[in-house]
Design an enzyme around this catalytic site. Structure first.
Site, short mmCIF file in Angstrom:
data_model
loop_
_atom_site.label_atom_id
_atom_site.label_comp_id
_atom_site.label_asym_id
_atom_site.label_seq_id
_atom_site.Cartn_x
_atom_site.Cartn_y
_atom_site.Cartn_z
N SER A 131 55.06 10.18 -84.29
CA SER A 131 55.51 10.05 -82.61
C SER A 131 57.18 9.86 -82.52
O SER A 131 58.01 9.76 -83.51
CB SER A 131 55.02 8.65 -82.23
OG SER A 131 55.89 8.37 -81.01
N GLU A 133 58.56 7.99 -81.39
CA GLU A 133 59.09 6.55 -81.33
C GLU A 133 59.68 6.15 -82.72
O GLU A 133 60.22 5.38 -82.83
CB GLU A 133 57.83 5.55 -81.07
CG GLU A 133 57.71 5.59 -79.49
CD GLU A 133 58.79 4.91 -78.77
OE1 GLU A 133 59.50 4.08 -79.15
OE2 GLU A 133 58.69 5.18 -77.41
N TYR A 155 55.36 -0.64 -82.69
CA TYR A 155 54.28 0.62 -82.60
C TYR A 155 55.32 1.74 -83.58
O TYR A 155 54.97 2.50 -84.52
CB TYR A 155 54.20 1.26 -81.41
CG TYR A 155 53.66 2.52 -81.09
CD1 TYR A 155 52.25 2.94 -81.09
CD2 TYR A 155 54.64 3.46 -81.04
CE1 TYR A 155 51.83 4.15 -81.35
CE2 TYR A 155 53.91 4.94 -81.00
CZ TYR A 155 52.75 5.18 -81.21
OH TYR A 155 52.17 6.72 -80.95
P1 NAP Z 1 44.56 7.55 -77.03
O1 NAP Z 1 44.21 8.10 -75.87
O2 NAP Z 1 45.01 6.02 -76.91
O3 NAP Z 1 43.39 7.46 -78.20
C1 NAP Z 1 43.70 6.49 -79.42
C2 NAP Z 1 42.22 6.84 -79.99
O4 NAP Z 1 42.16 5.99 -81.12
C3 NAP Z 1 40.83 6.37 -79.09
O5 NAP Z 1 39.80 7.36 -79.76
C4 NAP Z 1 40.62 5.00 -79.88
O6 NAP Z 1 39.22 4.73 -79.62
C5 NAP Z 1 40.94 5.27 -81.20
N1 NAP Z 1 41.16 4.03 -81.98
C6 NAP Z 1 42.15 3.01 -81.43
N2 NAP Z 1 41.88 2.06 -82.48
C7 NAP Z 1 41.05 2.39 -83.31
C8 NAP Z 1 40.18 1.73 -84.38
N3 NAP Z 1 40.45 0.66 -85.23
N4 NAP Z 1 39.24 2.50 -85.10
C9 NAP Z 1 39.00 3.70 -84.88
N5 NAP Z 1 39.40 4.31 -83.76
C10 NAP Z 1 40.44 3.83 -83.14
O7 NAP Z 1 45.95 8.01 -77.80
P2 NAP Z 1 46.21 9.75 -77.62
O8 NAP Z 1 47.23 9.91 -76.48
O9 NAP Z 1 45.14 10.32 -77.63
O10 NAP Z 1 46.94 9.86 -78.87
C11 NAP Z 1 46.58 10.20 -80.12
C12 NAP Z 1 47.54 9.74 -81.33
O11 NAP Z 1 48.62 10.33 -81.03
C13 NAP Z 1 47.61 8.27 -81.67
O12 NAP Z 1 47.69 8.05 -82.90
C14 NAP Z 1 49.11 8.28 -80.71
O13 NAP Z 1 49.64 6.95 -81.19
C15 NAP Z 1 49.79 9.46 -81.14
N6 NAP Z 1 50.82 9.85 -80.22
C16 NAP Z 1 50.61 10.28 -78.98
C17 NAP Z 1 51.52 10.39 -78.04
C18 NAP Z 1 51.27 10.96 -76.53
O14 NAP Z 1 52.23 10.91 -75.99
N7 NAP Z 1 49.80 11.05 -76.15
C19 NAP Z 1 52.79 10.75 -78.60
C20 NAP Z 1 52.98 10.52 -79.70
C21 NAP Z 1 52.05 10.30 -80.79
P3 NAP Z 1 38.66 3.97 -78.29
O15 NAP Z 1 38.44 5.07 -77.30
O16 NAP Z 1 37.34 3.21 -78.64
O17 NAP Z 1 39.71 3.16 -78.00
O1 F7E Z 2 56.26 4.48 -70.93
C1 F7E Z 2 58.51 2.95 -68.66
C2 F7E Z 2 58.25 2.15 -69.97
O2 F7E Z 2 53.83 3.84 -71.62
C3 F7E Z 2 56.89 5.50 -70.52
C4 F7E Z 2 52.60 6.77 -75.99
O3 F7E Z 2 51.91 7.95 -76.02
O4 F7E Z 2 54.61 8.12 -75.96
C5 F7E Z 2 53.85 7.36 -75.28
O5 F7E Z 2 54.71 5.94 -75.14
C6 F7E Z 2 58.39 4.91 -69.96
C7 F7E Z 2 58.73 3.58 -70.75
O6 F7E Z 2 54.73 5.84 -72.67
C8 F7E Z 2 56.14 1.42 -66.40
O7 F7E Z 2 59.21 1.42 -70.04
C9 F7E Z 2 58.13 1.86 -66.26
O8 F7E Z 2 60.14 3.76 -70.83
O9 F7E Z 2 54.15 6.04 -70.38
P1 F7E Z 2 54.36 4.77 -71.40
P2 F7E Z 2 55.61 5.61 -74.04
O10 F7E Z 2 56.04 4.00 -74.04
O11 F7E Z 2 56.77 6.57 -74.09
C10 F7E Z 2 54.98 7.70 -77.19
C11 F7E Z 2 55.73 8.97 -77.53
C12 F7E Z 2 53.79 7.40 -78.04
O12 F7E Z 2 53.83 7.82 -79.39
C13 F7E Z 2 53.05 6.46 -77.30
O13 F7E Z 2 51.88 6.51 -78.24
O14 F7E Z 2 58.08 4.27 -68.77
N1 F7E Z 2 57.64 2.15 -67.47
N2 F7E Z 2 57.00 1.07 -65.59
C14 F7E Z 2 56.24 1.90 -67.56
N3 F7E Z 2 55.59 2.31 -68.37
C15 F7E Z 2 54.30 1.81 -68.22
N4 F7E Z 2 53.24 2.18 -69.26
N5 F7E Z 2 53.84 1.12 -67.05
C16 F7E Z 2 54.75 0.85 -66.19
O15 F7E Z 2 54.36 0.11 -65.23
#
Ligand code: NAP
Ligand code: F7E
Length: 326
Positions: A131, A133, A155
């Protein structure tokens, strides 16, 4: 011969798009699912309903990330050629509330999988969803694969551990292990408590007269937002290359939460000023700064580029919410 892929996190946003991509490429797809009180797995429902796919080309296995015995048994049985590791606690804000769970699944869960791969007679190619992050408050803007890690939340810290472990297992144990450093990617299948989905959903509900207010935290926060469908294509491409490496996937463009609000409300001809309120509950103890990626390496080596601009992404998400509520 039919290729076999295994996905952890198959029920998530990315897992569902990746499943569709791999089925489209002719793979048999296996996924790990958790036992839950409801069998509803909405993002895969359309695939369950297809008798030519479910239990013929798509197979689900119960296996949690904190249950290595089961994971080991399933992987020895399935013998995948490619393993996409997407499972984990993916909410940054919540990682401050549940840091131990976050690290247990995201950091240790990844290490456990790598240990299992070491023992497999023919280990699969391994993709790890890292990520932006990792970079937290970065020393370079935009970030690249070589920007130093500086995570500022549990995270990011768990992802940094997992990402470095993947590098170690690639270099010392010879695994074909890849880190995809993924910047934010969204879609209509995004979890409802991530900011883009929350905004698009609220705008649609307001349009339908079902809701009047949207409460948010820091609307000045900025991210590099792309479409999930583009990012799962990057995951797949990174495992097709001849050698394993790390790749960064990003659009290279920063937008604010305020831009998301204005785009979503404008798509429905609404004035956001009448509806959006601040709520300190949604502020985080720390916010990353200027997370914006340079995906030149993925573009040059893998031929990857993002296809969906920010405005089209938010408009698609908003329209999808309106259709769901119809
Ligand atoms: P998501 O929608 O939150 O999906 C997470 C998946 O992980 C779900 O299938 C969840 O299962 C499963 N999971 C969570 N804890 C588990 C456990 N203990 N054992 C088995 N399965 C588990 O996330 P996503 O957006 O698809 O992201 C996929 C991956 O990319 C994640 O690792 C996330 O951290 C990473 N990532 C995402 C983003 C983004 O912007 N989307 C950016 C950077 C990195 P359930 O359905 O049962 O909850
Ligand atoms: O927040 C601000 C919040 O929760 C984006 C994950 O996929 O991307 C994701 O993490 C921004 C932040 O995503 C609200 O403070 C304001 O600055 O949609 P988010 P995230 O934290 O960037 C990274 C790359 C990952 O790897 C993660 O898995 O939006 N914000 N107001 C808010 N965010 C939320 N959720 N809710 C609010 O009400």
């Amino acid at each position: 011969m039919t290729k076999i892929a295994f996905i952890t996190g198959i029920t998530g946003q990315d897992g569902s798009y990746l499943t569709e991509l791999l089925l489209g490429q002719g793979y048999d797809v296996h996924g790990a699912v958790r036992r839950t009180s409801s069998l509803e797995r909405s993002r895969l429902a359309h695939l369950y309903a297809d008798a030519t796919i479910y239990n013929r080309r798509l197979f689900l296995h119960y296996a949690d990330l904190d249950d290595p015995t089961t994971l080991r048994r399933v992987l020895f049985k399935v013998k995948p050629q490619e393993l996409y590791h997407l499972a984990g606690q993916s909410h940054v804000g919540l990682s401050f509330e549940i840091p131990e769970t976050t690290c247990e699944f995201t950091a240790m869960g990844t290490l456990r999988l790598l240990e299992i791969l070491r023992d497999l007679p023919d280990p699969p190619r391994f993709f790890h969803a890292a990520s932006s992050e990792l970079f937290g408050r970065p020393s370079q803007v935009p970030q690249t694969e070589t920007t130093p890690f500086a995570p500022i939340n549990p995270y990011g810290c768990a992802k940094a551990f997992a990402t470095q472990m993947v590098r170690i297992y690639r270099e010392t144990h010879g695994l074909f292990a890849v880190n995809g450093i993924l910047f934010n990617h969204e879609s209509p299948r995004r979890g409802e408590n991530f900011v883009t989905r929350k905004i698009c959903r609220a705008a649609a509900a307001i349009k339908k007269g079902l809701q009047n207010e949207l409460t948010l935290g820091d609307t000045r926060a900025q991210r590099d937002w792309g479409h999930a469908r583009d990012y799962v294509r990057g995951m797949w491409l990174s495992l097709q290359h001849a050698t394993p490496d790390d790749y960064l996937f990003a659009t290279g463009k920063l937008h604010s939460v305020q831009d998301v609000i204005e785009t979503a409300f404008a798509a429905l001809a609404l004035d956001w000023r009448n509806h959006v309120k601040f709520d300190a509950h949604f502020l985080r103890p720390a916010e990353p700064l200027q997370l914006v990626g340079d995906a030149s390496k993925a573009r040059t080596v893998l031929g990857w580029s993002p296809q969906t601009p920010f405005t089209a992404l938010i408009q698609e998400m908003t329209r999808a919410e309106l259709d769901t509520l119809a």
